[in-house]
Scaffold this active site. Structure first.
Site, PDB file in Angstrom:
ATOM      1  N   GLU A 116     -20.263   7.133  87.189  1.00 53.72           N
ATOM      2  CA  GLU A 116     -18.903   7.628  87.656  1.00 53.72           C
ATOM      3  C   GLU A 116     -18.839   7.797  89.140  1.00 53.72           C
ATOM      4  O   GLU A 116     -18.026   8.597  89.750  1.00 53.72           O
ATOM      5  CB  GLU A 116     -18.496   8.793  86.954  1.00 53.72           C
ATOM      6  CG  GLU A 116     -18.713   8.823  85.439  1.00 53.72           C
ATOM      7  CD  GLU A 116     -17.506   7.830  84.642  1.00 53.72           C
ATOM      8  OE1 GLU A 116     -16.533   7.273  85.506  1.00 53.72           O
ATOM      9  OE2 GLU A 116     -17.455   7.639  83.540  1.00 53.72           O
ATOM     10  N   HIS A 140     -19.014  16.539  86.135  1.00 55.73           N
ATOM     11  CA  HIS A 140     -18.538  15.973  85.004  1.00 55.73           C
ATOM     12  C   HIS A 140     -19.252  16.328  83.731  1.00 55.73           C
ATOM     13  O   HIS A 140     -20.456  16.018  84.021  1.00 55.73           O
ATOM     14  CB  HIS A 140     -18.300  14.377  85.151  1.00 55.73           C
ATOM     15  CG  HIS A 140     -18.027  13.599  83.835  1.00 55.73           C
ATOM     16  ND1 HIS A 140     -16.753  13.919  83.045  1.00 55.73           N
ATOM     17  CD2 HIS A 140     -18.472  12.580  83.201  1.00 55.73           C
ATOM     18  CE1 HIS A 140     -16.783  13.022  82.009  1.00 55.73           C
ATOM     19  NE2 HIS A 140     -17.904  12.374  82.077  1.00 55.73           N
ATOM     20  N   HIS A 142     -19.777  16.962  79.089  1.00 57.02           N
ATOM     21  CA  HIS A 142     -18.850  16.624  77.974  1.00 57.02           C
ATOM     22  C   HIS A 142     -19.054  17.703  77.069  1.00 57.02           C
ATOM     23  O   HIS A 142     -19.697  17.672  75.989  1.00 57.02           O
ATOM     24  CB  HIS A 142     -19.754  15.507  77.160  1.00 57.02           C
ATOM     25  CG  HIS A 142     -19.720  14.091  77.830  1.00 57.02           C
ATOM     26  ND1 HIS A 142     -20.448  12.907  77.457  1.00 57.02           N
ATOM     27  CD2 HIS A 142     -18.566  13.602  78.837  1.00 57.02           C
ATOM     28  CE1 HIS A 142     -20.356  12.026  78.278  1.00 57.02           C
ATOM     29  NE2 HIS A 142     -19.511  12.130  79.350  1.00 57.02           N
ATOM     30  N   GLU A 170      -8.755  36.450  81.487  1.00 49.72           N
ATOM     31  CA  GLU A 170      -9.370  35.956  82.788  1.00 49.72           C
ATOM     32  C   GLU A 170      -8.952  34.421  83.027  1.00 49.72           C
ATOM     33  O   GLU A 170      -8.797  34.410  84.474  1.00 49.72           O
ATOM     34  CB  GLU A 170     -10.964  36.122  82.952  1.00 49.72           C
ATOM     35  CG  GLU A 170     -11.455  35.072  81.894  1.00 49.72           C
ATOM     36  CD  GLU A 170     -13.199  34.724  82.197  1.00 49.72           C
ATOM     37  OE1 GLU A 170     -13.694  34.492  81.258  1.00 49.72           O
ATOM     38  OE2 GLU A 170     -13.665  35.139  83.217  1.00 49.72           O
ATOM     39  N   HIS A 211     -13.179  12.255  75.896  1.00 51.80           N
ATOM     40  CA  HIS A 211     -14.538  12.170  76.681  1.00 51.80           C
ATOM     41  C   HIS A 211     -15.016  13.364  77.395  1.00 51.80           C
ATOM     42  O   HIS A 211     -16.047  13.692  76.969  1.00 51.80           O
ATOM     43  CB  HIS A 211     -14.107  11.017  77.609  1.00 51.80           C
ATOM     44  CG  HIS A 211     -15.167  10.637  78.690  1.00 51.80           C
ATOM     45  ND1 HIS A 211     -15.244   9.217  79.075  1.00 51.80           N
ATOM     46  CD2 HIS A 211     -16.364  11.228  79.204  1.00 51.80           C
ATOM     47  CE1 HIS A 211     -16.421   9.159  79.723  1.00 51.80           C
ATOM     48  NE2 HIS A 211     -17.055  10.418  79.824  1.00 51.80           N
TER      49      HIS A 211
HETATM   50  O1  2HA Z   1     -22.902   8.614  80.729  1.00 51.31           O
HETATM   51  O2  2HA Z   1     -20.715  10.696  81.170  1.00 51.31           O
HETATM   52  O3  2HA Z   1     -18.942   9.126  81.695  1.00 51.31           O
HETATM   53  C1  2HA Z   1     -22.492   9.172  81.815  1.00 51.31           C
HETATM   54  C2  2HA Z   1     -21.060   9.553  81.562  1.00 51.31           C
HETATM   55  C3  2HA Z   1     -19.995   8.608  81.782  1.00 51.31           C
HETATM   56 ZN    ZN Z   2     -18.609  10.993  80.700  1.00 46.57          ZN
END
Ligand code: 2HA
Ligand code: ZN
Length: 276
Positions: A116, A140, A142, A170, A211
């Site tokens: 990414e 980033h 998940h 909050e 995602h």
């Molecule tokens: O695998 O999270 O978006 C890495 C990620 C891709």
């Molecule tokens: Zn990801």
């Protein structure tokens, strides 16, 4: 100075490990980057390589020309970062056009920076501009509850912001500007990077439907805290929606306005719409 002893590297590793232990980084899921300060680069300069090939980033970020970044490696597992940072992390430098990178340290068993990288760097470019250089972290992850909500809520900034604000008092204080959402897109490329970085003009968090989520902040501590607050609030919302289709009571628009006054934050009125 030893690279692994640098405060910014220690903070980065701790943040990655905290994220893993929160359950946000299955397998190679998620990625993290830090825009290194010039004085930090100076302190580790003698321990960096300068002879590697230049490789296209997959995006153009002239605003970041010549800058150095600490990033997670593509395909590397967050679970392994704490035990093996030199194999799972990389320090890269961008060229004078902001179009290619050179590996300066790390990835000792081979590999590339995060898949990414375009999203990370385009988000850094936007945040560097709109925060006058104070923001240095893009994260980033998940987290399950945020992802779950993208299957049941309309994919609109106003709805996600308002529903998450309602779940914990909050929240509007932690993310007063709100949260953006992009519909499902192919990850890893320039298109999703453009959509995300556009949201980063206004928000510190952007959800990728089905995602995950990107958060931006000054340092590791605040950026992790933002991710944590948003996911906690998403978890409460998932629990509420699992118990009953409708809330019996919640925080009302005028109560948010009172909160804004008390905590001296500005809450955009477009999030305080009247519900039917
Ligand atoms: O695998 O999270 O978006 C890495 C990620 C891709
Ligand atoms: Zn990801």
């Amino acid at each position: 100075m030893k690279i692994l002893d640098m405060t910014f590297v220690q903070g980065f590793i701790r943040m990655a490990d905290d994220g893993f232990r929160m359950g946000w980084h299955e397998r190679n899921g998620g990625n993290l980057s830090y825009r290194i300060k010039p004085e930090e680069v100076e302190m580790i300069k003698n321990r960096l390589k300068h002879d590697g090939p230049w490789t296209p980033i997959g995006a153009s970020v002239p605003e970041l020309a010549g800058e150095y970044f600490l990033v997670t490696g593509s395909g590397k597992f967050f679970r392994d970062i704490k035990d093996d940072p030199e194999a799972t992390l990389a320090i890269i430098e961008l060229d004078e056009k902001g179009e290619n990178y050179q590996l300066k340290w790390g990835l000792v068993e081979g590999g590339k920076p995060t898949s990414e990288l375009p999203s990370h760097l385009m988000n850094h470019a936007v945040k560097k501009r709109v925060t006058n250089g104070t923001y240095r972290v893009i994260y980033h992850a998940h987290p399950a509850n945020i992802i779950a909500l993208t299957f049941v809520l309309p994919l609109e900034d106003e709805v996600f912001t308002r529903e998450l604000w309602e779940m914990a008092t909050e929240c509007p204080v932690v993310f007063p500007d709100g949260i953006g959402v992009v519909g499902w897109m192919v990850p890893g490329g320039r298109e999703i990077a453009e959509a995300t970085s556009k949201l980063m003009e206004k928000y510190d968090a952007a959800i990728w439907a089905h995602h995950g989520i990107f958060c931006a902040g000054e340092g590791a501590h605040n950026t992790f805290g933002l991710m944590h607050t948003i996911e906690k609030s998403a978890e409460i919302l998932v629990k509420v929606l699992s118990m009953a289709p409708q809330k019996r009571q919640t925080i009302q628009p005028d109560q948010f306005r009172e909160l804004a006054k008390a905590f001296q934050v500005e809450l955009p009125e477009r999030f305080l719409y009247e519900k039917k």
